[in-house]
Design an enzyme around this catalytic site. Structure first.
Site, PDB file in Angstrom:
ATOM      1  N   LYS A 168      -5.615  10.146   2.000  1.00 18.61           N
ATOM      2  CA  LYS A 168      -6.769   9.332   2.311  1.00 18.61           C
ATOM      3  C   LYS A 168      -7.746  10.185   3.218  1.00 18.61           C
ATOM      4  CE  LYS A 168      -6.276   6.087   3.400  1.00 18.61           C
ATOM      5  NZ  LYS A 168      -6.727   4.791   2.611  1.00 18.61           N
ATOM      6  N   ARG A 177       1.143  -1.028   0.097  1.00 16.99           N
ATOM      7  CA  ARG A 177      -0.232   0.137   0.166  1.00 16.99           C
ATOM      8  C   ARG A 177       0.977   1.131  -0.096  1.00 16.99           C
ATOM      9  NH1 ARG A 177       1.388   2.666   4.267  1.00 16.99           N
ATOM     10  NH2 ARG A 177       0.026   4.510   3.745  1.00 16.99           N
ATOM     11  N   GLY A 178       0.147   2.313  -0.319  1.00 20.34           N
ATOM     12  CA  GLY A 178       0.568   3.220  -1.043  1.00 20.34           C
ATOM     13  C   GLY A 178       0.885   3.751  -2.244  1.00 20.34           C
ATOM     14  N   ALA A 179       0.753   5.701  -2.306  1.00 20.76           N
ATOM     15  CA  ALA A 179       1.081   5.618  -3.784  1.00 20.76           C
ATOM     16  C   ALA A 179       2.080   5.270  -4.677  1.00 20.76           C
ATOM     17  CB  ALA A 179       0.295   7.091  -3.870  1.00 20.76           C
ATOM     18  N   ASP A 232      -2.401  10.572  -3.233  1.00 19.41           N
ATOM     19  CA  ASP A 232      -2.956   9.460  -4.180  1.00 19.41           C
ATOM     20  C   ASP A 232      -2.736  10.133  -5.787  1.00 19.41           C
ATOM     21  OD1 ASP A 232      -3.108   8.596  -1.224  1.00 19.41           O
ATOM     22  OD2 ASP A 232      -3.242   7.007  -2.593  1.00 19.41           O
ATOM     23  N   GLN A 276      -3.481   2.833   9.143  1.00 16.67           N
ATOM     24  CA  GLN A 276      -2.252   3.155   8.907  1.00 16.67           C
ATOM     25  C   GLN A 276      -1.133   4.211   9.654  1.00 16.67           C
ATOM     26  OE1 GLN A 276      -4.847   3.421   6.675  1.00 16.67           O
ATOM     27  NE2 GLN A 276      -5.043   3.302   4.779  1.00 16.67           N
TER      28      GLN A 276
HETATM   29  O1  MRU Z   1      -5.310   3.644   0.889  1.00 11.99           O
HETATM   30  P1  MRU Z   1      -3.276   3.686   1.015  1.00 11.99           P
HETATM   31  O2  MRU Z   1      -3.026   3.156   2.627  1.00 11.99           O
HETATM   32  O3  MRU Z   1      -2.963   2.687   0.072  1.00 11.99           O
HETATM   33  O4  MRU Z   1      -3.821   5.030   1.349  1.00 11.99           O
HETATM   34  C1  MRU Z   1      -2.270   5.880   1.336  1.00 11.99           C
HETATM   35  C2  MRU Z   1      -2.186   7.344   1.564  1.00 11.99           C
HETATM   36  O5  MRU Z   1      -3.294   8.075   1.786  1.00 11.99           O
HETATM   37  C3  MRU Z   1      -1.145   7.985   1.921  1.00 11.99           C
HETATM   38  O6  MRU Z   1      -1.093   9.017   1.386  1.00 11.99           O
HETATM   39  C4  MRU Z   1      -0.523   8.177  -0.297  1.00 11.99           C
HETATM   40  O7  MRU Z   1      -0.152   7.090  -0.805  1.00 11.99           O
HETATM   41  C5  MRU Z   1       0.973   8.879   0.185  1.00 11.99           C
HETATM   42  S1  MRU Z   1       2.454   7.976   0.025  1.00 11.99           S
HETATM   43  C6  MRU Z   1       2.916   7.940  -1.271  1.00 11.99           C
END
Ligand code: MRU
Length: 347
Positions: A247, A51-53, A236, A195
């Site tokens: 998020k 996870r995480g963009a 994202d 998270q």
């Molecule tokens: O649903 P997730 O945990 O993948 O969402 C992550 C986020 O919203 C982060 O803030 C975002 O991806 C930035 S990470 C480089």
């Protein structure tokens, strides 16, 4: 990032096997998951093991390269099908499309199987290296916004494990801490997947950065009492006018920050900007299973028969954003500034 004195990336590929930190297991145990085919990669992204963009973006590029390595003929249709399969796993994170396109464009039209495999692997590795360098630079530029003895609020996890290394929102905090500035981080727990309390807290503990986890609805209290100097979150997807998807809950923090005169920054590299989105209304918002809200780690926390809604992201209109910390410096969240920023990558 250093974990138990060993240097890690959040994701990498070794002999055609994708290895990644299993984010479902954190903070209870640190385990490396091994993914051997496109179905496993797709499932890992969907379940949020990955996870995480930016990590999702790298999973897309490594996933496509891994599929190419498994081919016995330069089957471009099957590659396009894999790009589609992986590209539809999480709809909001634009980095996923960026990572897939980076590898896809590197192999487009290649009919020699050996060369195709080499090109796909080299492109996935280049994608990862560039992404890490972008995050390092975001850290350097963002550090300049952090004064000594700052209290910082962050939401979700935009740290080293949400990227390949360093993080986006957490990179400036890491570098400020390394520079021996005093920093204290308010970590939103980030319901429903936690998270913040699971992952950001784990990362800060590993780096010995001072922090406190707060309930998602507590940040207004601390802003009102003058305890938060700056808010930094990740993104994202960012539209051409600066509207930013991140998020769920980020929008609330941004509105509260404006109300309380607290600067609100987004940290993100080029790969998060989608030039096809004119504004936030063009950004697709992922709606996840209601079970994530109705249960906590598999334990039901709502009455049987209760329903839930679960949008995974929201869009913060650009008027609430003080600046976007990028790998080229801090830019205004305006159409003109974003156009010049995007143009600076063309040459
Ligand atoms: O649903 P997730 O945990 O993948 O969402 C992550 C986020 O919203 C982060 O803030 C975002 O991806 C930035 S990470 C480089």
């Amino acid at each position: 990032m250093k974990i138990n004195n060993k240097t890690y990336r959040s994701i990498w590929m070794e002999n055609g096997i994708i290895k990644t930190i299993d984010q479902l297991k954190l903070p209870w145990s640190f385990e490396i998951a091994e993914l051997t085919n496109r179905e496993q990669v797709a499932s890992a992204i969907k379940t949020m093991l990955i996870r995480g963009a930016l990590t999702i973006g790298a999973a897309g590029s490594y996933g496509l390269a891994q599929f190419c390595l498994s081919l016995t003929a330069a089957d471009l249709d099957a590659i396009a099908e894999t790009r589609e399969l992986l590209g539809t796993t999480r709809p909001t994170a634009y980095d996923l499309i960026h990572g897939l396109d980076f590898v896809f464009n590197a192999i487009k039209g290649e009919t020699n199987l050996d060369i195709l495999k080499q090109k796909a692997t080299a492109a996935a590795e280049e994608y990862a290296s560039r992404s890490i360098e972008s995050c390092r630079l975001i850290g350097e530029y963002g550090n300049k916004l952090i004064k000594n003895d700052s209290h910082i609020l962050t939401h979700c996890n935009a740290g080293a494990i949400a990227t390949i290394d360093y993080g986006t929102a957490l990179a400036p905090i890491r570098i400020a801490h390394k520079d021996e500035k005093l920093v204290f981080v308010f970590v939103d727990e980030t319901r429903p997947r936690l998270q913040g309390s699971r992952l950001t807290a784990w990362e800060h503990r590993e780096e010995s950065i001072s922090f406190a986890i707060i309930a998602d609805n507590a940040s207004g209290f601390y802003m009102q009492h003058g305890e938060i100097d700056i808010v930094i979150t990740g993104a994202d997807r960012i539209a051409r006018n600066g509207d930013t998807a991140n998020k769920i809950g980020t929008y609330e923090k941004a509105v509260l920050a404006k109300e309380n005169n607290v600067p609100f920054y987004i940290a993100a590299p080029r790969s998060t900007f989608d030039s096809a989105c004119e504004s936030g209304t063009d950004i697709p918002i992922e709606e996840r299973d209601e079970a994530e809200v109705l249960e906590l780690n598999g334990v039901r926390i709502a009455p049987l028969g209760a329903a839930a809604r679960n949008p995974s992201f929201d869009v913060t209109p650009s008027r609430y954003i003080t600046g976007i910390i990028t790998e080229k410096g801090v830019i205004e969240p305006s159409r003109d500034a974003i156009s010049s920023y995007l143009d600076s990558f063309k040459s």
